[in-house]
Scaffold this motif. Sequence first.
Motif, PDB file in Angstrom:
ATOM      1  N   VAL A  65      50.957  64.400  34.518  1.00 38.96           N
ATOM      2  CA  VAL A  65      52.040  65.304  35.005  1.00 38.96           C
ATOM      3  C   VAL A  65      51.994  65.192  36.331  1.00 38.96           C
ATOM      4  O   VAL A  65      53.189  64.927  36.984  1.00 38.96           O
ATOM      5  CB  VAL A  65      51.689  66.521  34.615  1.00 38.96           C
TER       6      VAL A  65
ATOM      7  N   GLU B  18      53.876  62.402  38.318  1.00 43.15           N
ATOM      8  CA  GLU B  18      55.484  62.353  37.790  1.00 43.15           C
ATOM      9  C   GLU B  18      56.499  63.304  38.616  1.00 43.15           C
ATOM     10  O   GLU B  18      57.603  62.919  38.822  1.00 43.15           O
ATOM     11  CB  GLU B  18      55.584  62.527  36.521  1.00 43.15           C
TER      12      GLU B  18
ATOM     13  N   GLY C  43      55.134  62.839  32.075  1.00 44.98           N
ATOM     14  CA  GLY C  43      53.746  62.782  32.157  1.00 44.98           C
ATOM     15  C   GLY C  43      53.055  63.051  30.925  1.00 44.98           C
ATOM     16  O   GLY C  43      52.032  62.522  30.433  1.00 44.98           O
ATOM     17  N   MET C  44      53.285  64.112  30.113  1.00 45.14           N
ATOM     18  CA  MET C  44      52.765  64.425  28.873  1.00 45.14           C
ATOM     19  C   MET C  44      52.910  63.147  27.654  1.00 45.14           C
ATOM     20  O   MET C  44      52.296  62.905  26.947  1.00 45.14           O
ATOM     21  CB  MET C  44      53.415  65.606  27.930  1.00 45.14           C
TER      22      MET C  44
ATOM     23  N   SER D  79      59.727  65.675  34.560  1.00 36.89           N
ATOM     24  CA  SER D  79      58.533  65.112  35.181  1.00 36.89           C
ATOM     25  C   SER D  79      57.358  65.416  34.167  1.00 36.89           C
ATOM     26  O   SER D  79      56.654  64.562  33.934  1.00 36.89           O
ATOM     27  CB  SER D  79      58.199  65.694  36.546  1.00 36.89           C
ATOM     28  N   ILE D  80      57.281  66.649  33.744  1.00 32.96           N
ATOM     29  CA  ILE D  80      56.387  67.484  32.969  1.00 32.96           C
ATOM     30  C   ILE D  80      56.275  66.601  31.620  1.00 32.96           C
ATOM     31  O   ILE D  80      55.366  66.087  31.099  1.00 32.96           O
ATOM     32  CB  ILE D  80      56.475  68.764  32.808  1.00 32.96           C
ATOM     33  N   LYS D  81      57.609  66.522  31.181  1.00 37.30           N
ATOM     34  CA  LYS D  81      57.608  65.855  29.592  1.00 37.30           C
ATOM     35  C   LYS D  81      57.338  64.350  29.815  1.00 37.30           C
ATOM     36  O   LYS D  81      56.624  63.933  28.894  1.00 37.30           O
ATOM     37  CB  LYS D  81      59.190  65.891  29.480  1.00 37.30           C
TER      38      LYS D  81
END
Length: 449
Positions: free
Chosen positions: A280, A283, A318-319, A314-316
């Motif tokens: 995360v 990203e 990265g996950m 970005s979080i999505k």
Amino acid sequence: MNSVRAKNAIIIILIVTISVAIIAGAVYVAVDGNKNNGEREYFFDTAPIDYSTQKNFAYANLFRDAVAQYLSPVSTQIDLSKFADRLLAAMSVTRIPAEKLGGMATAIRRNNLNDIGGGIDGDITEKELEELLKISGLKVISDFLDGFFAESGLTGEETGRFLYNYMELYSAESYKTALHLIGEDDFVKFVSTTTYFLTSVSDIKEGTGDYVNSAVLKAALYEAGSAYLNVGSKGTETIERVLGLRFHFDEDKANSSIINGYAAAINGKLGCVIPLIGYVLREIKTDDIERARLYSQDGKEGDLIISQTGFARSIKAGMEKFLLAYGDKIGAENLAELKSQLIALTKNLYSAQIVTAGVDPSIMEDEDIKAYFAASEKSFETFFAAVEKLSHTAMSDEIIDGMTEEERKELVSTAKNIWSLEKESGTFVTAVTYMWAAQRLYEAEKELK
């Protein structure tokens, strides 16, 4: 409810003190690399420093006395003299100048366990203990670290190497094998990166200091993510062993079978959190950081919406990258399953923490505890829902300007839901650190009698 001895409560307070010195010991390694510090000391002599000489003995003795005073609430469980000798031996190998032992002693004395614990004496109720367990130690850890390093003059290089040398000197061979898989440089970099951000929480939020430049923060986040992924590549089981995140108690520990059951449920999964964070962090985009910084400065809703929308993407991303690499490890193929696994991991961790603290396991059926877990689960639900919604939302200043007030308010609410894990993350870190401290103290009781 049954009462719990105050000593257990004092041990809980160790999460924000002793654990800082061990888990978060190498903060200034990263600070040295990312902030404009003064001169750095270099040592070309590799021989251990002799603290027994007339010149050095006084400083060493000040340090020993400070350690004994600091740990006096648990002095009946640990031979503090042996523990201080171990610390000094590792510092000697690391070549920490004796003069700095005096500064460390002063810093340690400023953090009295009984003062931090609020003067708790005698028995406390399980309700009071429950409130202690909920304390987020992030800010306390951050403040303590800042003060400790400023007071002691200890550098990051010295601190990181000391931690590694301590493990080398006094750990079991099985642990050393895992430690060597990580390697000294990578180990120090990982721990220092973590604590670098712990000590910079206020600066990051307020966009002050080095973080007034969004590009600098972006570079620091990417570097941190890379450090996490580098450690993660050595295996999540290795991570857990090296960082002391495998918990197990023998039969002499009350309710050991129940604690070990919770611990078994998180083994192999707790270590997955590290590469998850790493993916995360790598990203995060500079433009989104800048808009978040502007929001913290001016409070404009447009900056909030655009920054959090970017962070959600970005979080999505990265996950999703994490799931491709570690999905089989954590037992998830998609984001919905990842959410469920994180909720289960958190519940098992908090349950282990509560029972380890000395609370009767029957409290798990108490309505207050059920509400505690329900609130934790809701935090994850809110966060994942916000990520999913915002990551699919195209946004610009022009689009926001054309919205109705009701539409804008709804987006602002969703954007703020990205923060729903902020408090939860503090509680999570506190629980991990408490379990770590409890395990280390348990082992110390056996080793340092």
